[in-house]
Design a protein around this motif. Structure first.
Motif, PDB file in Angstrom:
ATOM      1  N   ALA A  86      21.373 -19.463   9.097  1.00 14.63           N
ATOM      2  CA  ALA A  86      21.297 -20.003   7.738  1.00 14.63           C
ATOM      3  C   ALA A  86      21.080 -21.510   7.757  1.00 14.63           C
ATOM      4  CB  ALA A  86      22.569 -19.651   6.966  1.00 14.63           C
ATOM      5  N   ASP A  87      21.803 -22.231   8.630  1.00 13.64           N
ATOM      6  CA  ASP A  87      21.611 -23.676   8.746  1.00 13.64           C
ATOM      7  C   ASP A  87      20.214 -24.003   9.267  1.00 13.64           C
ATOM      8  OD1 ASP A  87      24.126 -24.193   7.806  1.00 13.64           O
ATOM      9  OD2 ASP A  87      25.011 -24.648   9.770  1.00 13.64           O
ATOM     10  N   MET A  88      19.728 -23.213  10.220  1.00 17.57           N
ATOM     11  CA  MET A  88      18.373 -23.428  10.731  1.00 17.57           C
ATOM     12  C   MET A  88      17.353 -23.260   9.607  1.00 17.57           C
ATOM     13  SD  MET A  88      16.537 -24.173  13.453  1.00 17.57           S
ATOM     14  CE  MET A  88      16.939 -23.548  15.086  1.00 17.57           C
ATOM     15  N   GLY A  89      17.574 -22.296   8.729  1.00 16.72           N
ATOM     16  CA  GLY A  89      16.677 -22.092   7.601  1.00 16.72           C
ATOM     17  C   GLY A  89      16.690 -23.281   6.650  1.00 16.72           C
ATOM     18  N   ARG A  90      17.882 -23.817   6.363  1.00 10.20           N
ATOM     19  CA  ARG A  90      17.975 -24.984   5.490  1.00 10.20           C
ATOM     20  C   ARG A  90      17.280 -26.192   6.120  1.00 10.20           C
ATOM     21  NH1 ARG A  90      22.901 -22.353   3.700  1.00 10.20           N
ATOM     22  NH2 ARG A  90      24.002 -22.834   5.641  1.00 10.20           N
ATOM     23  N   LEU A  91      17.461 -26.360   7.436  1.00 11.61           N
ATOM     24  CA  LEU A  91      16.810 -27.465   8.141  1.00 11.61           C
ATOM     25  C   LEU A  91      15.293 -27.304   8.101  1.00 11.61           C
ATOM     26  CD1 LEU A  91      17.092 -29.994   9.962  1.00 11.61           C
ATOM     27  CD2 LEU A  91      17.139 -28.429  11.925  1.00 11.61           C
ATOM     28  N   ALA A  92      14.801 -26.087   8.324  1.00  6.73           N
ATOM     29  CA  ALA A  92      13.354 -25.842   8.322  1.00  6.73           C
ATOM     30  C   ALA A  92      12.747 -26.151   6.959  1.00  6.73           C
ATOM     31  CB  ALA A  92      13.067 -24.400   8.722  1.00  6.73           C
ATOM     32  N   GLN A  93      13.423 -25.715   5.900  1.00  8.89           N
ATOM     33  CA  GLN A  93      12.885 -25.954   4.556  1.00  8.89           C
ATOM     34  C   GLN A  93      12.817 -27.439   4.245  1.00  8.89           C
ATOM     35  OE1 GLN A  93      13.770 -22.314   1.627  1.00  8.89           O
ATOM     36  NE2 GLN A  93      15.656 -23.270   2.341  1.00  8.89           N
ATOM     37  N   GLU A  94      13.840 -28.181   4.651  1.00  7.22           N
ATOM     38  CA  GLU A  94      13.857 -29.612   4.351  1.00  7.22           C
ATOM     39  C   GLU A  94      12.908 -30.396   5.249  1.00  7.22           C
ATOM     40  OE1 GLU A  94      16.965 -33.401   4.079  1.00  7.22           O
ATOM     41  OE2 GLU A  94      17.702 -31.421   4.709  1.00  7.22           O
ATOM     42  N   ALA A  95      12.944 -30.108   6.536  1.00  9.25           N
ATOM     43  CA  ALA A  95      12.186 -30.918   7.487  1.00  9.25           C
ATOM     44  C   ALA A  95      10.704 -30.547   7.527  1.00  9.25           C
ATOM     45  CB  ALA A  95      12.790 -30.768   8.886  1.00  9.25           C
ATOM     46  N   LEU A  96      10.406 -29.261   7.383  1.00  7.25           N
ATOM     47  CA  LEU A  96       9.025 -28.800   7.510  1.00  7.25           C
ATOM     48  C   LEU A  96       8.362 -28.527   6.168  1.00  7.25           C
ATOM     49  CD1 LEU A  96       9.518 -26.257  10.460  1.00  7.25           C
ATOM     50  CD2 LEU A  96       9.019 -28.716  10.576  1.00  7.25           C
ATOM     51  N   GLY A  97       9.155 -28.564   5.097  1.00  6.55           N
ATOM     52  CA  GLY A  97       8.578 -28.296   3.786  1.00  6.55           C
ATOM     53  C   GLY A  97       8.025 -26.892   3.663  1.00  6.55           C
ATOM     54  N   CYS A  98       8.678 -25.934   4.304  1.00  7.38           N
ATOM     55  CA  CYS A  98       8.193 -24.560   4.314  1.00  7.38           C
ATOM     56  C   CYS A  98       9.158 -23.649   3.562  1.00  7.38           C
ATOM     57  CB  CYS A  98       8.030 -24.063   5.749  1.00  7.38           C
ATOM     58  SG  CYS A  98       9.601 -23.912   6.653  1.00  7.38           S
ATOM     59  N   GLN A  99       8.759 -22.405   3.398  1.00 11.23           N
ATOM     60  CA  GLN A  99       9.667 -21.383   2.901  1.00 11.23           C
ATOM     61  C   GLN A  99      10.361 -20.740   4.099  1.00 11.23           C
ATOM     62  OE1 GLN A  99       7.923 -18.601   0.025  1.00 11.23           O
ATOM     63  NE2 GLN A  99       6.160 -19.962  -0.125  1.00 11.23           N
ATOM     64  N   ALA A 100      11.654 -20.541   3.991  1.00 14.80           N
ATOM     65  CA  ALA A 100      12.422 -19.914   5.070  1.00 14.80           C
ATOM     66  C   ALA A 100      13.203 -18.743   4.493  1.00 14.80           C
ATOM     67  CB  ALA A 100      13.357 -20.918   5.720  1.00 14.80           C
ATOM     68  N   GLU A 101      12.905 -17.549   4.991  1.00 13.32           N
ATOM     69  CA  GLU A 101      13.593 -16.343   4.534  1.00 13.32           C
ATOM     70  C   GLU A 101      14.541 -15.856   5.618  1.00 13.32           C
ATOM     71  OE1 GLU A 101      12.649 -11.674   3.347  1.00 13.32           O
ATOM     72  OE2 GLU A 101      10.991 -13.097   3.541  1.00 13.32           O
ATOM     73  N   LEU A 102      15.825 -15.777   5.280  1.00 19.56           N
ATOM     74  CA  LEU A 102      16.832 -15.304   6.223  1.00 19.56           C
ATOM     75  C   LEU A 102      16.787 -13.785   6.301  1.00 19.56           C
ATOM     76  CD1 LEU A 102      19.347 -15.790   8.019  1.00 19.56           C
ATOM     77  CD2 LEU A 102      20.718 -15.743   5.937  1.00 19.56           C
ATOM     78  N   LEU A 103      16.564 -13.283   7.493  1.00 16.62           N
ATOM     79  CA  LEU A 103      16.512 -11.837   7.720  1.00 16.62           C
ATOM     80  C   LEU A 103      17.831 -11.387   8.329  1.00 16.62           C
ATOM     81  CD1 LEU A 103      14.143  -9.586   7.611  1.00 16.62           C
ATOM     82  CD2 LEU A 103      14.211  -9.801  10.091  1.00 16.62           C
ATOM     83  N   CYS A 104      18.503 -10.439   7.699  1.00 12.22           N
ATOM     84  CA  CYS A 104      19.768  -9.908   8.208  1.00 12.22           C
ATOM     85  C   CYS A 104      19.611  -8.414   8.497  1.00 12.22           C
ATOM     86  CB  CYS A 104      20.890 -10.115   7.189  1.00 12.22           C
ATOM     87  SG  CYS A 104      21.242 -11.838   6.830  1.00 12.22           S
ATOM     88  N   GLY A 105      20.458  -7.906   9.373  1.00 10.25           N
ATOM     89  CA  GLY A 105      20.409  -6.481   9.685  1.00 10.25           C
ATOM     90  C   GLY A 105      19.578  -6.131  10.889  1.00 10.25           C
TER      91      GLY A 105
END
Length: 213
Positions: free
Chosen positions: A36-55
């Protein structure tokens, strides 16, 4: 590595990513035990969409993961790294991240128009740039050796083809913090619930914010 695909050709310097992660409390040493933190970092730093996949990477997520890669988007996967960088099962003691940027599918017949056979490897077909083509049919889940992910780990010089099921299984058994890390006297940021809550059965689907990219 994913950033160079999402916002080429500049990407984002590793030093800047680590600095941002430390400022936001995601990491202490450069470690990242939270998808989840990696996703938040990716969205902020790379300006991309980050979808967390669970399961996990198996059903019901398998087709979504493969279609994401077929569309040309990167996938970030936590897994246990073996000595040769390939997936293994060490209960999370060797947890690392890999980026997957492509997929090799074993199919029964020659693909529909829009694909060209590799000039050096017979039986290997690539989508032709700029040509409309039907997405390939996805092999059945229980068919061993039919799906491979094109992956790279930060410490390796080379991309590797990893069996999809081995990646899936390695990702699903990330449960424990490494005893050697716990005893090395250094500080690490580990989420509530530990490695199991932060990494196990999770991955990140990254896409450009601009849908035309």
């Amino acid at each position: 590595m994913a950033g160079t695909l999402l916002a080429p050709p500049s990407g984002t310097p590793l030093q800047r990513l680590v600095q941002m992660a430390m400022e936001r409390g995601y990491t202490a040493q450069g470690e990242m035990f939270s998808v989840a933190d990696m996703g938040r970092l990716a969205q902020e730093a790379l300006g991309c969409q980050a979808e967390l996949l669970c399961g996990g990477l198996g059903s019901p997520n398998r087709d979504r993961v493969l279609q994401h890669l077929v569309a040309g988007h990167p996938l970030l996967i936590p897994y246990d790294e073996d000595f040769n960088h390939e997936p293994c099962q060490r209960k999370g003691h060797k947890a690392h991240w890999a980026v997957s940027t492509g997929v090799l599918l074993g199919v029964q017949g020659v693909p529909s128009p829009g694909y060209a056979e590799d000039p050096e490897l017979s039986g290997l077909f690539h989508p032709m740039p700029g040509m409309p083509c039907q997405p390939p049919s996805l092999p059945e889940e229980d068919l061993p050796g039919a799906v491979y992910l094109l992956c790279k780990q930060g410490k390796s010089w080379h991309c590797q083809l990893w069996d999809y099921d081995q990646v899936r299984d390695s990702n699903m058994q990330l449960t424990d913090f490494s005893p050697s890390r716990a005893a090395d006297g250094r500080e690490y940021v580990v989420p509530a619930g530990g490695v199991r809550a932060g990494l196990c059965g999770q991955a990140l689907l990254l896409r450009p914010r601009d849908p035309s990219h």
